[in-house]
Scaffold this motif. Structure first.
Motif, PDB file in Angstrom:
ATOM      1  N   UNK A 217     -36.094 -49.998  11.809  1.00 19.49           N
ATOM      2  CA  UNK A 217     -37.551 -49.954  12.027  1.00 19.49           C
ATOM      3  C   UNK A 217     -38.133 -48.568  11.726  1.00 19.49           C
ATOM      4  N   UNK A 218     -37.285 -47.537  11.718  1.00 19.66           N
ATOM      5  CA  UNK A 218     -37.811 -46.195  11.425  1.00 19.66           C
ATOM      6  C   UNK A 218     -38.301 -46.099   9.977  1.00 19.66           C
ATOM      7  N   UNK A 219     -37.885 -47.072   9.150  1.00 24.00           N
ATOM      8  CA  UNK A 219     -38.337 -47.064   7.746  1.00 24.00           C
ATOM      9  C   UNK A 219     -39.851 -47.273   7.636  1.00 24.00           C
ATOM     10  N   UNK A 220     -40.469 -47.887   8.643  1.00 29.76           N
ATOM     11  CA  UNK A 220     -41.932 -48.111   8.545  1.00 29.76           C
ATOM     12  C   UNK A 220     -42.651 -46.768   8.423  1.00 29.76           C
ATOM     13  N   UNK A 221     -42.387 -45.897   9.393  1.00 30.42           N
ATOM     14  CA  UNK A 221     -43.074 -44.601   9.340  1.00 30.42           C
ATOM     15  C   UNK A 221     -42.521 -43.750   8.201  1.00 30.42           C
ATOM     16  N   UNK A 222     -41.212 -43.917   7.943  1.00 31.80           N
ATOM     17  CA  UNK A 222     -40.603 -43.195   6.816  1.00 31.80           C
ATOM     18  C   UNK A 222     -41.359 -43.503   5.523  1.00 31.80           C
ATOM     19  N   UNK A 223     -41.655 -44.770   5.297  1.00 29.42           N
ATOM     20  CA  UNK A 223     -42.347 -45.175   4.067  1.00 29.42           C
ATOM     21  C   UNK A 223     -43.780 -44.616   4.049  1.00 29.42           C
ATOM     22  N   UNK A 224     -44.431 -44.633   5.201  1.00 30.92           N
ATOM     23  CA  UNK A 224     -45.812 -44.112   5.262  1.00 30.92           C
ATOM     24  C   UNK A 224     -45.831 -42.601   5.007  1.00 30.92           C
ATOM     25  N   UNK A 225     -44.806 -41.918   5.546  1.00 33.59           N
ATOM     26  CA  UNK A 225     -44.745 -40.462   5.331  1.00 33.59           C
ATOM     27  C   UNK A 225     -44.510 -40.149   3.857  1.00 33.59           C
ATOM     28  N   UNK A 226     -43.649 -40.949   3.244  1.00 32.68           N
ATOM     29  CA  UNK A 226     -43.383 -40.723   1.822  1.00 32.68           C
ATOM     30  C   UNK A 226     -44.664 -40.968   1.009  1.00 32.68           C
ATOM     31  N   UNK A 227     -45.429 -41.969   1.420  1.00 36.75           N
ATOM     32  CA  UNK A 227     -46.712 -42.230   0.749  1.00 36.75           C
ATOM     33  C   UNK A 227     -47.607 -40.992   0.866  1.00 36.75           C
ATOM     34  N   UNK A 228     -47.633 -40.443   2.068  1.00 35.15           N
ATOM     35  CA  UNK A 228     -48.464 -39.243   2.266  1.00 35.15           C
ATOM     36  C   UNK A 228     -47.982 -38.103   1.363  1.00 35.15           C
ATOM     37  N   UNK A 229     -46.639 -37.996   1.242  1.00 31.87           N
ATOM     38  CA  UNK A 229     -46.084 -36.929   0.393  1.00 31.87           C
ATOM     39  C   UNK A 229     -46.519 -37.083  -1.053  1.00 31.87           C
ATOM     40  N   UNK A 230     -46.410 -38.302  -1.588  1.00 30.27           N
ATOM     41  CA  UNK A 230     -46.740 -38.434  -3.013  1.00 30.27           C
ATOM     42  C   UNK A 230     -48.244 -38.287  -3.236  1.00 30.27           C
ATOM     43  N   UNK A 231     -49.029 -38.675  -2.248  1.00 34.19           N
ATOM     44  CA  UNK A 231     -50.479 -38.468  -2.365  1.00 34.19           C
ATOM     45  C   UNK A 231     -50.768 -36.958  -2.310  1.00 34.19           C
ATOM     46  N   UNK A 232     -50.037 -36.268  -1.434  1.00 30.02           N
ATOM     47  CA  UNK A 232     -50.165 -34.807  -1.345  1.00 30.02           C
ATOM     48  C   UNK A 232     -49.816 -34.124  -2.655  1.00 30.02           C
TER      49      UNK A 232
ATOM     50  N   UNK B 156     -56.577 -49.485   2.009  1.00 32.38           N
ATOM     51  CA  UNK B 156     -57.954 -49.965   2.214  1.00 32.38           C
ATOM     52  C   UNK B 156     -58.887 -48.812   2.599  1.00 32.38           C
ATOM     53  N   UNK B 157     -60.171 -49.075   2.477  1.00 27.98           N
ATOM     54  CA  UNK B 157     -61.157 -48.149   3.015  1.00 27.98           C
ATOM     55  C   UNK B 157     -61.083 -48.234   4.551  1.00 27.98           C
ATOM     56  N   UNK B 158     -61.042 -47.085   5.212  1.00 32.40           N
ATOM     57  CA  UNK B 158     -60.790 -47.071   6.655  1.00 32.40           C
ATOM     58  C   UNK B 158     -61.919 -47.712   7.466  1.00 32.40           C
ATOM     59  N   UNK B 159     -63.113 -47.826   6.887  1.00 30.82           N
ATOM     60  CA  UNK B 159     -64.210 -48.436   7.653  1.00 30.82           C
ATOM     61  C   UNK B 159     -64.404 -49.914   7.348  1.00 30.82           C
TER      62      UNK B 159
ATOM     63  N   UNK C 296     -59.176 -43.164   3.358  1.00 25.96           N
ATOM     64  CA  UNK C 296     -58.288 -44.278   3.018  1.00 25.96           C
ATOM     65  C   UNK C 296     -57.258 -44.500   4.122  1.00 25.96           C
ATOM     66  N   UNK C 297     -57.054 -45.774   4.431  1.00 28.04           N
ATOM     67  CA  UNK C 297     -56.071 -46.162   5.444  1.00 28.04           C
ATOM     68  C   UNK C 297     -54.948 -46.926   4.738  1.00 28.04           C
ATOM     69  N   UNK C 298     -53.727 -46.535   5.039  1.00 30.28           N
ATOM     70  CA  UNK C 298     -52.595 -47.334   4.557  1.00 30.28           C
ATOM     71  C   UNK C 298     -52.057 -48.090   5.767  1.00 30.28           C
ATOM     72  N   UNK C 299     -52.107 -49.401   5.692  1.00 30.54           N
ATOM     73  CA  UNK C 299     -51.704 -50.235   6.834  1.00 30.54           C
ATOM     74  C   UNK C 299     -50.568 -51.148   6.402  1.00 30.54           C
ATOM     75  N   UNK C 300     -49.569 -51.244   7.268  1.00 30.79           N
ATOM     76  CA  UNK C 300     -48.449 -52.126   6.933  1.00 30.79           C
ATOM     77  C   UNK C 300     -48.103 -53.019   8.129  1.00 30.79           C
ATOM     78  N   UNK C 301     -47.589 -54.185   7.805  1.00 34.85           N
ATOM     79  CA  UNK C 301     -47.044 -55.083   8.826  1.00 34.85           C
ATOM     80  C   UNK C 301     -45.705 -55.562   8.289  1.00 34.85           C
ATOM     81  N   UNK C 302     -44.686 -55.451   9.121  1.00 39.55           N
ATOM     82  CA  UNK C 302     -43.324 -55.726   8.652  1.00 39.55           C
ATOM     83  C   UNK C 302     -42.577 -56.500   9.736  1.00 39.55           C
ATOM     84  N   UNK C 303     -41.890 -57.548   9.316  1.00 44.64           N
ATOM     85  CA  UNK C 303     -40.995 -58.228  10.255  1.00 44.64           C
ATOM     86  C   UNK C 303     -39.687 -57.461  10.290  1.00 44.64           C
TER      87      UNK C 303
ATOM     88  N   UNK D 137     -53.748 -42.530   8.052  1.00 46.44           N
ATOM     89  CA  UNK D 137     -54.939 -42.167   7.291  1.00 46.44           C
ATOM     90  C   UNK D 137     -54.484 -41.175   6.228  1.00 46.44           C
ATOM     91  N   UNK D 138     -54.962 -41.349   5.017  1.00 44.32           N
ATOM     92  CA  UNK D 138     -54.661 -40.364   3.977  1.00 44.32           C
ATOM     93  C   UNK D 138     -55.962 -40.007   3.280  1.00 44.32           C
TER      94      UNK D 138
END
Ligand code: AMP
Length: 287
Positions: free
Chosen positions: A200-215, A246-249, A261-268, A279-280
């Motif tokens: 389950x730690x991959x959820x935030x791991x993936x979001x952090x990596x997204x932030x890195x590449x956007x950075x 998505x747009x955060x609003x 911009x909001x990156x939102x994920x749902x994972x089983x 938020x990025x």
């Protein structure tokens, strides 16, 4: 700390507090408190004279195939934690009083923000949320209501309801509280097996990596989404429900990362459906 279960008693408590011009902070929850819930209570305690926390596992927001029956409940522990967080009243109404047999009125936000993301899989979920909140707001009469960014879509929908219905309430949205390894705290984390908990730690791991590449300058939502999906797919126990940028609003999909911009994920994770988001903004690229 007072424990109230009767709606009438809660109403008269709030009416008295209002008459005394006390500022009421309200934290609606489904109980099984963790640090995420407690962060909202502490914020309310800092800003308000009185803090009301509701504990109500709201059947209306669960689909028939969801986890209403097994949802964690621990009232004794919740009482201790709430008291230590400076809560004035724990309001735990009964389902019978909240939804008597002839109950037949619902509150539903019909804007796009209530039709995207989690609404697609959890049909009727947000209608259940806004209906119970409309009732709880009327009963508890808060000045300030505290929600977590963890449930980003819920926060957007509640703000919309408050605006559309002219409810005299300020909605405050507090940051996501995470475990040390980054997993967003959630009552549902208790369902995870040890192996699932690790994956389950991959959820935030993936979001952090997204932030890195956007950075590093990436602005294509499609490429960011692709990167997140690649990371999540590496873990055998994970099954993606959605990865949305998505747009955060408005919560409408965007093609390019911009300032809101909001990156939102749902994972089983096994059988357990977890959500997370960050938020990025393109500005990150210039930091
Ligand atoms: P729940 O009991 O899951 O309905 O959550 C009650 C409130 O706590 C909601 O406003 C949630 O968004 C908030 N919340 C839940 N988990 C977290 C978290 N990890 N960080 C911050 N707020 C949270």
């Amino acid at each position: 700390m007072k424990i109230i279960s009767s709606i009438g008693e809660m109403e008269s408590y709030s009416r008295d507090a209002r008459q005394k011009k006390q500022k009421i902070g309200f934290v609606p929850t489904m109980g099984a408190f963790h640090e995420g819930h407690l962060s909202l209570m502490r914020a309310a305690e800092k800003e308000c004279d009185i803090v009301i926390v509701s504990v109500f596992v709201n059947r209306l927001q669960f689909s028939p195939n969801e986890d209403f029956d097994k949802y964690p409940r621990d009232m004794e522990q919740d009482k201790k934690l709430a008291e230590a967080a400076g809560v004035s009243v724990l309001f735990a109404p009964t389902a019978d009083e909240m939804y008597p047999e002839d109950f037949s009125t619902h509150v539903e936000v019909t804007a796009r923000c209530a039709r995207s993301l989690c609404a697609k899989r959890r049909v009727g979920h947000f209608k259940g949320v806004t209906t119970v909140l409309a009732k709880l707001f009327n009963i508890c009469r808060p000045n300030e209501a505290y929600f977590g960014q963890k449930d980003a879509q819920q926060a957007v929908i509640v703000k919309k309801m408050v605006r559309d219905l002219n409810l005299p309430i300020t909605v405050q949205v507090m940051s996501i509280v995470r475990e040390k390894d980054g997993l967003a705290m959630s009552s549902r984390n208790a369902y995870l097996s040890p192996e699932e908990r690790v994956q389950a730690t991959a959820l935030y791991g993936a979001l952090k990596e997204a932030r890195n590449i956007i950075g590093a300058g990436e602005i294509s939502a499609a490429r960011v989404k692709n990167k997140i999906e690649q990371i999540l797919k590496k873990e055998k126990k994970l099954k993606i429900d959605y990865v949305e940028i998505v747009n955060a609003e408005t919560l409408e999909s965007v093609d390019r990362i911009d300032s809101n911009t909001l990156i939102a994920i749902a994972v089983f994770v096994g059988e357990t459906r977890l959500i997370d988001n960050i938020m990025v903004s393109r500005a990150t690229a210039n930091l």
